[in-house]
Motif scaffolding. Structure first.
Motif, PDB file in Angstrom:
ATOM      1  N   GLY A  17      31.488  30.892  37.155  1.00 17.96           N
ATOM      2  CA  GLY A  17      31.816  30.011  36.032  1.00 17.96           C
ATOM      3  C   GLY A  17      32.530  28.746  36.475  1.00 17.96           C
ATOM      4  O   GLY A  17      32.235  27.654  35.987  1.00 17.96           O
ATOM      5  N   MET A  18      33.457  28.883  37.412  1.00 25.06           N
ATOM      6  CA  MET A  18      34.158  27.692  37.915  1.00 25.06           C
ATOM      7  C   MET A  18      33.200  26.754  38.651  1.00 25.06           C
ATOM      8  O   MET A  18      33.285  25.527  38.506  1.00 25.06           O
ATOM      9  CB  MET A  18      35.303  28.121  38.844  1.00 25.06           C
ATOM     10  N   ALA A  19      32.286  27.317  39.426  1.00 22.94           N
ATOM     11  CA  ALA A  19      31.313  26.490  40.147  1.00 22.94           C
ATOM     12  C   ALA A  19      30.371  25.793  39.173  1.00 22.94           C
ATOM     13  O   ALA A  19      30.066  24.605  39.339  1.00 22.94           O
ATOM     14  CB  ALA A  19      30.528  27.350  41.132  1.00 22.94           C
ATOM     15  N   ILE A  20      29.921  26.506  38.158  1.00 22.78           N
ATOM     16  CA  ILE A  20      29.025  25.902  37.171  1.00 22.78           C
ATOM     17  C   ILE A  20      29.743  24.801  36.405  1.00 22.78           C
ATOM     18  O   ILE A  20      29.171  23.737  36.143  1.00 22.78           O
ATOM     19  CB  ILE A  20      28.471  26.982  36.222  1.00 22.78           C
ATOM     20  N   LYS A  21      30.990  25.034  36.055  1.00 25.20           N
ATOM     21  CA  LYS A  21      31.763  24.001  35.352  1.00 25.20           C
ATOM     22  C   LYS A  21      31.864  22.735  36.187  1.00 25.20           C
ATOM     23  O   LYS A  21      31.679  21.621  35.681  1.00 25.20           O
ATOM     24  CB  LYS A  21      33.161  24.534  35.037  1.00 25.20           C
ATOM     25  N   PHE A  56      27.076  33.626  29.737  1.00 22.96           N
ATOM     26  CA  PHE A  56      27.699  34.599  28.849  1.00 22.96           C
ATOM     27  C   PHE A  56      26.820  35.831  28.668  1.00 22.96           C
ATOM     28  O   PHE A  56      27.309  36.956  28.657  1.00 22.96           O
ATOM     29  CB  PHE A  56      27.998  33.968  27.487  1.00 22.96           C
ATOM     30  N   LEU A  57      25.513  35.629  28.515  1.00 23.13           N
ATOM     31  CA  LEU A  57      24.613  36.765  28.338  1.00 23.13           C
ATOM     32  C   LEU A  57      24.589  37.649  29.585  1.00 23.13           C
ATOM     33  O   LEU A  57      24.471  38.876  29.472  1.00 23.13           O
ATOM     34  CB  LEU A  57      23.208  36.283  27.982  1.00 23.13           C
ATOM     35  N   GLY A  58      24.703  37.049  30.762  1.00 20.33           N
ATOM     36  CA  GLY A  58      24.783  37.845  31.979  1.00 20.33           C
ATOM     37  C   GLY A  58      26.040  38.690  32.007  1.00 20.33           C
ATOM     38  O   GLY A  58      26.002  39.881  32.339  1.00 20.33           O
ATOM     39  N   GLY A  72      25.784  41.518  29.506  1.00 24.81           N
ATOM     40  CA  GLY A  72      24.936  42.599  29.981  1.00 24.81           C
ATOM     41  C   GLY A  72      25.704  43.577  30.852  1.00 24.81           C
ATOM     42  O   GLY A  72      25.555  44.800  30.720  1.00 24.81           O
ATOM     43  N   PHE A  73      26.537  43.055  31.753  1.00 31.66           N
ATOM     44  CA  PHE A  73      27.341  43.934  32.599  1.00 31.66           C
ATOM     45  C   PHE A  73      28.384  44.700  31.790  1.00 31.66           C
ATOM     46  O   PHE A  73      28.629  45.878  32.038  1.00 31.66           O
ATOM     47  CB  PHE A  73      28.029  43.139  33.710  1.00 31.66           C
ATOM     48  N   ILE A  74      28.983  44.045  30.806  1.00 36.72           N
ATOM     49  CA  ILE A  74      29.974  44.719  29.969  1.00 36.72           C
ATOM     50  C   ILE A  74      29.309  45.820  29.144  1.00 36.72           C
ATOM     51  O   ILE A  74      29.829  46.939  29.041  1.00 36.72           O
ATOM     52  CB  ILE A  74      30.699  43.700  29.060  1.00 36.72           C
ATOM     53  N   THR A  75      28.134  45.517  28.596  1.00 36.13           N
ATOM     54  CA  THR A  75      27.400  46.518  27.819  1.00 36.13           C
ATOM     55  C   THR A  75      27.007  47.703  28.687  1.00 36.13           C
ATOM     56  O   THR A  75      27.118  48.863  28.263  1.00 36.13           O
ATOM     57  CB  THR A  75      26.153  45.879  27.188  1.00 36.13           C
ATOM     58  N   LYS A  76      26.555  47.430  29.899  1.00 38.05           N
ATOM     59  CA  LYS A  76      26.202  48.502  30.830  1.00 38.05           C
ATOM     60  C   LYS A  76      27.408  49.395  31.100  1.00 38.05           C
ATOM     61  O   LYS A  76      27.295  50.619  31.115  1.00 38.05           O
ATOM     62  CB  LYS A  76      25.700  47.930  32.148  1.00 38.05           C
ATOM     63  N   GLY A  77      28.568  48.802  31.303  1.00 41.85           N
ATOM     64  CA  GLY A  77      29.775  49.577  31.549  1.00 41.85           C
ATOM     65  C   GLY A  77      30.159  50.432  30.365  1.00 41.85           C
ATOM     66  O   GLY A  77      30.542  51.594  30.528  1.00 41.85           O
ATOM     67  N   LEU A  78      30.051  49.870  29.148  1.00 44.04           N
ATOM     68  CA  LEU A  78      30.386  50.644  27.954  1.00 44.04           C
ATOM     69  C   LEU A  78      29.413  51.796  27.732  1.00 44.04           C
ATOM     70  O   LEU A  78      29.820  52.900  27.354  1.00 44.04           O
ATOM     71  CB  LEU A  78      30.412  49.726  26.727  1.00 44.04           C
ATOM     72  N   ILE A  79      28.132  51.556  27.979  1.00 43.56           N
ATOM     73  CA  ILE A  79      27.146  52.633  27.850  1.00 43.56           C
ATOM     74  C   ILE A  79      27.414  53.714  28.886  1.00 43.56           C
ATOM     75  O   ILE A  79      27.352  54.909  28.589  1.00 43.56           O
ATOM     76  CB  ILE A  79      25.719  52.072  27.978  1.00 43.56           C
ATOM     77  N   GLN A  80      27.731  53.299  30.093  1.00 42.77           N
ATOM     78  CA  GLN A  80      28.019  54.264  31.155  1.00 42.77           C
ATOM     79  C   GLN A  80      29.240  55.116  30.796  1.00 42.77           C
ATOM     80  O   GLN A  80      29.224  56.337  30.963  1.00 42.77           O
ATOM     81  CB  GLN A  80      28.259  53.529  32.468  1.00 42.77           C
ATOM     82  N   ILE A  81      30.286  54.492  30.286  1.00 44.29           N
ATOM     83  CA  ILE A  81      31.491  55.237  29.898  1.00 44.29           C
ATOM     84  C   ILE A  81      31.182  56.210  28.764  1.00 44.29           C
ATOM     85  O   ILE A  81      31.614  57.365  28.789  1.00 44.29           O
ATOM     86  CB  ILE A  81      32.619  54.268  29.500  1.00 44.29           C
ATOM     87  N   SER A  82      30.420  55.770  27.773  1.00 44.55           N
ATOM     88  CA  SER A  82      30.124  56.645  26.634  1.00 44.55           C
ATOM     89  C   SER A  82      29.232  57.808  27.059  1.00 44.55           C
ATOM     90  O   SER A  82      29.406  58.933  26.589  1.00 44.55           O
ATOM     91  CB  SER A  82      29.487  55.866  25.496  1.00 44.55           C
ATOM     92  N   TRP A  83      28.284  57.580  27.955  1.00 41.25           N
ATOM     93  CA  TRP A  83      27.415  58.662  28.411  1.00 41.25           C
ATOM     94  C   TRP A  83      28.191  59.661  29.263  1.00 41.25           C
ATOM     95  O   TRP A  83      27.982  60.862  29.166  1.00 41.25           O
ATOM     96  CB  TRP A  83      26.241  58.109  29.199  1.00 41.25           C
TER      97      TRP A  83
END
Length: 73
Positions: free
Chosen positions: A26-30, A51-53, A56-67
């Motif tokens: 994010g800092m490099a892109i800015k 943001f979508l990237g 995606g990682f946050i969603t993957k982590g939440l799904i992994q924790i719930s499973w």
């Protein structure tokens, strides 16, 4: 240190590594957007993709924790 805790430390360390990588990306892109005089619409698209990237990682982590909590994983 017990071996059971090593898995937890590995997962926390990997999550922190991904967070640091996304921060530095994010800092490099800015910086690139600022120096490249990119129009506002282009900047919004670039930040949306970044943001979508992250989401995606946050969603993957939440799904992994719930499973894992349900005993599936």
């Amino acid at each position: 240190m017990l071996y059971e805790h090593m898995d937890l430390l590995e997962s926390i360390g990997l999550d922190l590594l991904f967070a640091a990588i996304f921060f530095f990306i994010g800092m490099a892109i800015k910086d690139v957007l600022k120096q490249g005089n990119v129009p506002p619409f282009g900047r919004k698209i670039v930040w949306l993709v970044l943001f979508l990237g992250c989401a995606g990682f946050i969603t993957k982590g939440l799904i992994q924790i719930s499973w894992e909590g349900a005993g599936i994983g």
